[in-house]
Design an enzyme around this catalytic site. Structure first.
Site, PDB file in Angstrom:
ATOM      1  N   GLU A  38      43.539 -21.951 -21.013  1.00  0.00           N
ATOM      2  CA  GLU A  38      44.237 -21.723 -22.271  1.00  0.00           C
ATOM      3  C   GLU A  38      43.273 -21.594 -23.462  1.00  0.00           C
ATOM      4  OE1 GLU A  38      47.516 -21.107 -22.888  1.00  0.00           O
ATOM      5  OE2 GLU A  38      46.826 -20.846 -24.936  1.00  0.00           O
ATOM      6  N   THR A  80      49.699 -15.654 -23.561  1.00  0.00           N
ATOM      7  CA  THR A  80      49.425 -16.000 -22.160  1.00  0.00           C
ATOM      8  C   THR A  80      50.116 -15.025 -21.202  1.00  0.00           C
ATOM      9  OG1 THR A  80      49.482 -18.329 -22.797  1.00  0.00           O
ATOM     10  CG2 THR A  80      49.426 -17.865 -20.451  1.00  0.00           C
ATOM     11  N   HIS A 195      45.712 -25.853 -26.322  1.00  0.00           N
ATOM     12  CA  HIS A 195      46.615 -24.944 -27.026  1.00  0.00           C
ATOM     13  C   HIS A 195      46.753 -25.415 -28.465  1.00  0.00           C
ATOM     14  CE1 HIS A 195      50.171 -22.678 -28.113  1.00  0.00           C
ATOM     15  NE2 HIS A 195      50.115 -22.025 -26.968  1.00  0.00           N
ATOM     16  N   ASP A 254      42.513 -16.955 -21.471  1.00  0.00           N
ATOM     17  CA  ASP A 254      43.660 -16.031 -21.568  1.00  0.00           C
ATOM     18  C   ASP A 254      43.654 -15.210 -22.851  1.00  0.00           C
ATOM     19  OD1 ASP A 254      44.416 -18.213 -23.187  1.00  0.00           O
ATOM     20  OD2 ASP A 254      46.468 -18.317 -22.398  1.00  0.00           O
ATOM     21  N   HIS A 255      43.191 -15.802 -23.963  1.00  0.00           N
ATOM     22  CA  HIS A 255      43.180 -15.099 -25.254  1.00  0.00           C
ATOM     23  C   HIS A 255      42.449 -15.987 -26.252  1.00  0.00           C
ATOM     24  CE1 HIS A 255      46.298 -17.962 -26.291  1.00  0.00           C
ATOM     25  NE2 HIS A 255      46.998 -17.562 -25.226  1.00  0.00           N
TER      26      HIS A 255
HETATM   27  C1  GP9 Z   1      53.203 -21.835 -22.446  1.00  0.00           C
HETATM   28  C2  GP9 Z   1      51.771 -21.449 -22.352  1.00  0.00           C
HETATM   29  C3  GP9 Z   1      51.190 -21.168 -23.703  1.00  0.00           C
HETATM   30  O1  GP9 Z   1      53.858 -21.912 -21.214  1.00  0.00           O
HETATM   31  O2  GP9 Z   1      51.576 -20.418 -21.465  1.00  0.00           O
HETATM   32  O3  GP9 Z   1      51.647 -19.997 -24.207  1.00  0.00           O
HETATM   33  P1  GP9 Z   1      50.901 -19.140 -25.327  1.00  0.00           P
HETATM   34  O4  GP9 Z   1      51.446 -19.592 -26.643  1.00  0.00           O
HETATM   35  O5  GP9 Z   1      49.444 -19.371 -25.246  1.00  0.00           O
HETATM   36  O6  GP9 Z   1      51.278 -17.758 -24.990  1.00  0.00           O
HETATM   37 MN    MN Z   2      47.861 -18.997 -23.936  1.00  0.00          MN
END
Ligand code: GP9
Ligand code: MN
Length: 410
Positions: A38, A80, A195, A254-255
């Site tokens: 994340e 994500t 996150h 992921d980003h």
């Molecule tokens: C939530 C997680 C985070 O299930 O994948 O989401 P994001 O805000 O990073 O897209």
């Molecule tokens: Mn994410």
């Protein structure tokens, strides 16, 4: 009737790059464990906060892995879920909204589907509500056999923080679940602790925060450090449970985690102004491919090809010995000797070996300064074509006509 697919098909065939013959099938019949880390950006790798390493375990693991240091995320508003979409389909996400919501009923030729056809048990593991990002619906279209979501985990107030279950117990319980999976398996694990807003319990803070006007950036380093610890314990448990030897482990960010709202604090940390060029470079996320028996014991390599999440599907399928020659995909196998140094962002920004085109300006990577537009010109068309073709496939649900692909090309 699928006639729109003809041009697209021709473009993709013309751009196909063949796999490296030594790498193709190198992990055949091994479990494939993909970990979506994340909000992990590449700038924290081999970096520190007041002398405290931010990712000590990953820094070590890189020596035992193929590590791609010029690898970009290509996500849009779907965050994500967009990165999952890129991984599974080697298609671009949409310019607006999240394709997981808008096109969950489409037909796809996803990696999960292909691997389950090959006899793999395919799943996603994520300790969140199953309907978040419409995952429960979209995963059926992508061909996952099972989704281990919140209800499959033992989640308590003690093992949770912020968005939900902490990464350390998540990995721990996930390996126990892996023991019950039919082998070989493909699973994609999605971490959560790193996150926004990057909150941690005191006992999980292994380094002190950074000191700037952005609480977000200050805390970010501590949650990244926690995630690094979680990955370390995960590897240990995979070894203890005997799953490690029969698996390959792939990890990517992921980003971004730090948005442009924090440019001032970011420039304090980096010691330079965050220009549009620097912003684009900050979209690099780590990609680590760890292959026990191949890259471990210091036999890893840092690979500096310009690449993006779109390249994951052909790369990973080829490692497992699955052909992608007939696939509708925009990515290229990262181990192919013919792989092109090229990455396109959803907003039309693109990166080549020597240039970055962003904010309608062509930058030289070497000088980090604007240069004549003509240096970027040759890649503008390709960028537009790819985004446009990818959108057409999604909006027209064109993979419905995929079965007839042989006919189309005659
Ligand atoms: C939530 C997680 C985070 O299930 O994948 O989401 P994001 O805000 O990073 O897209
Ligand atoms: Mn994410």
């Amino acid at each position: 009737d699928g006639s729109e697919l003809i041009d697209i098909d021709n473009y993709i065939k013309a751009n196909y790059v063949k796999p490296d013959k030594d790498m193709f099938g190198i992990a055949e019949n091994k479990n494939l464990i993909v970990v979506s880390l994340e909000s992990l950006q590449n700038f924290v790798i081999h970096n520190d906060v007041y002398g405290q390493e931010v990712t000590p375990f990953l820094n070590e693991l890189i020596n035992d892995s193929y590590y791609f240091d010029q690898f970009y995320h290509q996500t849009g508003q779907g965050k994500t879920s967009d990165s999952e979409f890129l991984l599974e389909n080697s298609l671009y996400p949409l310019g607006r909204g999240a394709v997981f919501f808008t096109h969950s009923g489409n037909e796809y030729d996803a990696m999960a589907k292909k691997l389950s056809e090959k006899g793999y048990f395919t799943s996603t593991m994520h300790a969140n509500n199953k309907s978040f990002w419409n995952r429960d619906i979209m995963y059926q279209s992508l061909g996952y056999n099972y989704f281990y979501s919140a209800s499959d985990y033992e989640i308590t107030p003690e093992n949770s923080v912020g968005w939900g279950m902490k990464d350390i117990p998540f990995f721990e319980q996930s390996v126990d679940l892996m023991k019950t999976m039919k082998k070989p398996f493909y699973t994609k694990m999605i971490t959560l602790t790193n996150h926004h807003p990057f909150k941690l319990d005191d006992e999980d803070k292994f380094i002190s925060e950074y000191d700037s006007k952005s609480g977000t950036l200050n805390r970010y380093f501590t949650t990244v450090r926690y995630m690094d610890e979680a990955v370390k314990e995960f590897f240990q448990k995979l070894k203890d449970e005997g799953i490690y030897e029969n698996s390959i482990i792939v990890m990517y960010g992921d980003h971004y985690g730090i948005s442009e709202n924090h440019n001032e604090a970011m420039s304090q940390y980096l010691g330079k102004e965050v220009t549009p060029f620097v912003s684009a470079q900050l979209q690099r996320v780590p990609l680590i491919i760890h292959i026990p028996g191949v890259t471990d014991n210091g036999k890893g390599k840092t690979i500096s090809k310009v690449a993006g999440q779109i390249d994951l599907k052909p790369t990973l399928l080829h490692l497992l010995g699955v052909n992608t020659k007939n696939d509708i995909q925009f990515g290229e196998d990262l181990f192919s000797p013919d792989h092109h140094d090229f990455a396109v962002f959803r907003d039309g920004t693109f990166i080549t070996k020597d240039y970055v085109y962003t904010d309608s300006t062509c930058y030289s990577k070497e000088s980090e300064q604007p240069v004549e537009d003509s240096f970027c010109e040759p890649y503008k068309e390709k960028t537009k074509t790819e985004l446009d073709y990818s959108d057409k496939i999604i909006n027209g649900d064109l993979l419905r006509f995929y079965e007839n692909r042989e006919e189309l090309s005659q």
